[in-house]
Design a protein around this motif. Structure first.
Motif, PDB file in Angstrom:
ATOM      1  N   HIS A 204      33.983 164.811  42.292  1.00 55.91           N
ATOM      2  CA  HIS A 204      33.326 165.554  43.367  1.00 55.91           C
ATOM      3  C   HIS A 204      31.988 164.918  43.694  1.00 55.91           C
ATOM      4  O   HIS A 204      31.384 164.217  42.890  1.00 55.91           O
ATOM      5  N   ARG A 205      31.572 165.144  44.965  1.00 56.08           N
ATOM      6  CA  ARG A 205      30.328 164.558  45.481  1.00 56.08           C
ATOM      7  C   ARG A 205      29.487 165.678  46.090  1.00 56.08           C
ATOM      8  O   ARG A 205      30.011 166.535  46.809  1.00 56.08           O
ATOM      9  N   LEU A 206      28.190 165.659  45.800  1.00 55.96           N
ATOM     10  CA  LEU A 206      27.246 166.637  46.325  1.00 55.96           C
ATOM     11  C   LEU A 206      26.165 165.900  47.103  1.00 55.96           C
ATOM     12  O   LEU A 206      25.662 164.874  46.632  1.00 55.96           O
ATOM     13  N   LYS A 207      25.825 166.424  48.282  1.00 54.77           N
ATOM     14  CA  LYS A 207      24.810 165.757  49.097  1.00 54.77           C
ATOM     15  C   LYS A 207      23.437 166.343  48.803  1.00 54.77           C
ATOM     16  O   LYS A 207      23.259 167.555  48.747  1.00 54.77           O
ATOM     17  N   ASN A 208      22.463 165.450  48.634  1.00 61.41           N
ATOM     18  CA  ASN A 208      21.076 165.822  48.420  1.00 61.41           C
ATOM     19  C   ASN A 208      20.228 165.264  49.556  1.00 61.41           C
ATOM     20  O   ASN A 208      20.625 164.316  50.239  1.00 61.41           O
ATOM     21  N   SER A 209      19.058 165.857  49.739  1.00 56.58           N
ATOM     22  CA  SER A 209      18.158 165.423  50.797  1.00 56.58           C
ATOM     23  C   SER A 209      16.748 165.255  50.229  1.00 56.58           C
ATOM     24  O   SER A 209      16.333 166.011  49.349  1.00 56.58           O
ATOM     25  N   PHE A 210      16.036 164.258  50.760  1.00 52.37           N
ATOM     26  CA  PHE A 210      14.639 164.069  50.367  1.00 52.37           C
ATOM     27  C   PHE A 210      13.795 163.870  51.622  1.00 52.37           C
ATOM     28  O   PHE A 210      14.042 162.979  52.432  1.00 52.37           O
ATOM     29  N   MET A 211      12.798 164.742  51.796  1.00 51.95           N
ATOM     30  CA  MET A 211      11.780 164.575  52.832  1.00 51.95           C
ATOM     31  C   MET A 211      10.535 165.321  52.361  1.00 51.95           C
ATOM     32  O   MET A 211      10.441 166.541  52.489  1.00 51.95           O
ATOM     33  N   MET A 212       9.633 164.594  51.759  1.00 51.82           N
ATOM     34  CA  MET A 212       8.434 165.149  51.127  1.00 51.82           C
ATOM     35  C   MET A 212       8.763 165.930  49.853  1.00 51.82           C
ATOM     36  O   MET A 212       7.906 166.216  49.054  1.00 51.82           O
ATOM     37  N   ASP A 213      10.005 166.321  49.697  1.00 51.30           N
ATOM     38  CA  ASP A 213      10.442 167.044  48.503  1.00 51.30           C
ATOM     39  C   ASP A 213      11.943 166.814  48.339  1.00 51.30           C
ATOM     40  O   ASP A 213      12.619 166.324  49.253  1.00 51.30           O
ATOM     41  N   PHE A 214      12.458 167.183  47.184  1.00 46.47           N
ATOM     42  CA  PHE A 214      13.858 166.953  46.848  1.00 46.47           C
ATOM     43  C   PHE A 214      14.645 168.239  47.051  1.00 46.47           C
ATOM     44  O   PHE A 214      14.292 169.284  46.494  1.00 46.47           O
ATOM     45  N   TYR A 215      15.703 168.176  47.867  1.00 46.36           N
ATOM     46  CA  TYR A 215      16.536 169.343  48.157  1.00 46.36           C
ATOM     47  C   TYR A 215      17.971 169.041  47.721  1.00 46.36           C
ATOM     48  O   TYR A 215      18.731 168.405  48.464  1.00 46.36           O
ATOM     49  N   PRO A 216      18.347 169.468  46.529  1.00 41.42           N
ATOM     50  CA  PRO A 216      19.680 169.147  46.012  1.00 41.42           C
ATOM     51  C   PRO A 216      20.713 170.211  46.381  1.00 41.42           C
ATOM     52  O   PRO A 216      20.373 171.319  46.814  1.00 41.42           O
TER      53      PRO A 216
END
Length: 233
Positions: A204-216
């Motif tokens: 399985h794959r989970l998408k994370n985001s980073f913009m000034m902070d980490f959003y998993p």
């Protein structure tokens, strides 16, 4: 107990009436391995979370993170093979001439594991003739990181680990207009898959985001369970 008594114990406790139960097996070892009805994945919740409790609320920081971007969750991933794919910036929705100071950077965090069904105590005659149900389950956190935050790909493999006998893929699209911050459950039952299955490959794959902070995107409750039943359809 005698070998015959261990065999009868397995047959009764797992409701295996009508299933092939060869006398050549060490039924005491089979019983102690408990291959039926338990989760065969190692370390199924490496983030230490439970689907019986809501996902933890995102951490609120007074100041943005310092240092390089983060792309992987913190956790104990023993038993899993992990990888990170950093995605290119998406500029498709930005009008020409508009200056953008910062864009979110997305990444896929992948986890995979191969279950050796025979090593877990199952036997060839059961897998080939009886073909018990193989139940797959997973839970991921509803989030608004992106429209696509979760993917699941499970394959039933032959003895060479490369022959795909059956597979199931999930790639949902999230509704970003609603947000309830709950677990979303994904499940599938493999049945009538044919002879030759020896391994289950769970990815399985989970998408994370980073913009000034980490959003998993968090997850829990990954499961591969062989159930001592068959399905006629």
């Amino acid at each position: 107990m005698s070998a015959a008594e261990w065999k009868k114990k397995c047959e009764a406790e797992w409701s295996l009436q009508g299933a092939p139960l060869p006398d050549s097996l060490d039924w005491k070892s089979v019983y102690e391995a408990k291959p039926l009805g338990r989760n065969l994945l190692k370390n199924p919740s490496p983030l230490g979370l439970s689907k019986d409790a809501p996902p933890p609320e995102p951490e609120q920081r007074d100041m943005p993170m310092h240092g390089p971007p983060r792309f992987q969750l913190d956790g104990d991933f023993t038993g899993w093979t992990t990888s990170v794919e950093i995605l290119p910036y998406d500029t498709s929705g930005i009008p020409e001439g508009v200056v953008v100071c910062q864009l979110p950077q997305y990444s896929w965090f992948s986890m995979e594991q191969v279950v050796d069904l025979k090593a877990e105590g199952l036997w060839e005659e059961l897998l080939d003739k009886f073909q018990p149900e193989i139940f797959i389950q997973d839970c991921y956190e509803e989030s608004q990181v992106h429209q696509s935050i979760y993917q699941l790909h499970v394959k039933l493999l032959g003895a060479d680990k490369s022959t795909v006998i059956s597979e199931h893929c999930v790639n949902p699209t999230e509704d970003l207009s609603t947000y309830s911050h709950t677990w979303k459950e994904v499940s599938h039952v493999f049945c009538n898959y044919g002879p030759g299955v020896r391994y289950v490959h769970f990815l399985h794959r989970l998408k994370n985001s980073f913009m000034m902070d980490f959003y998993p995107t968090k997850f829990t409750g990954s499961s591969v369970i062989v159930r001592p039943v068959t399905t006629s359809s």
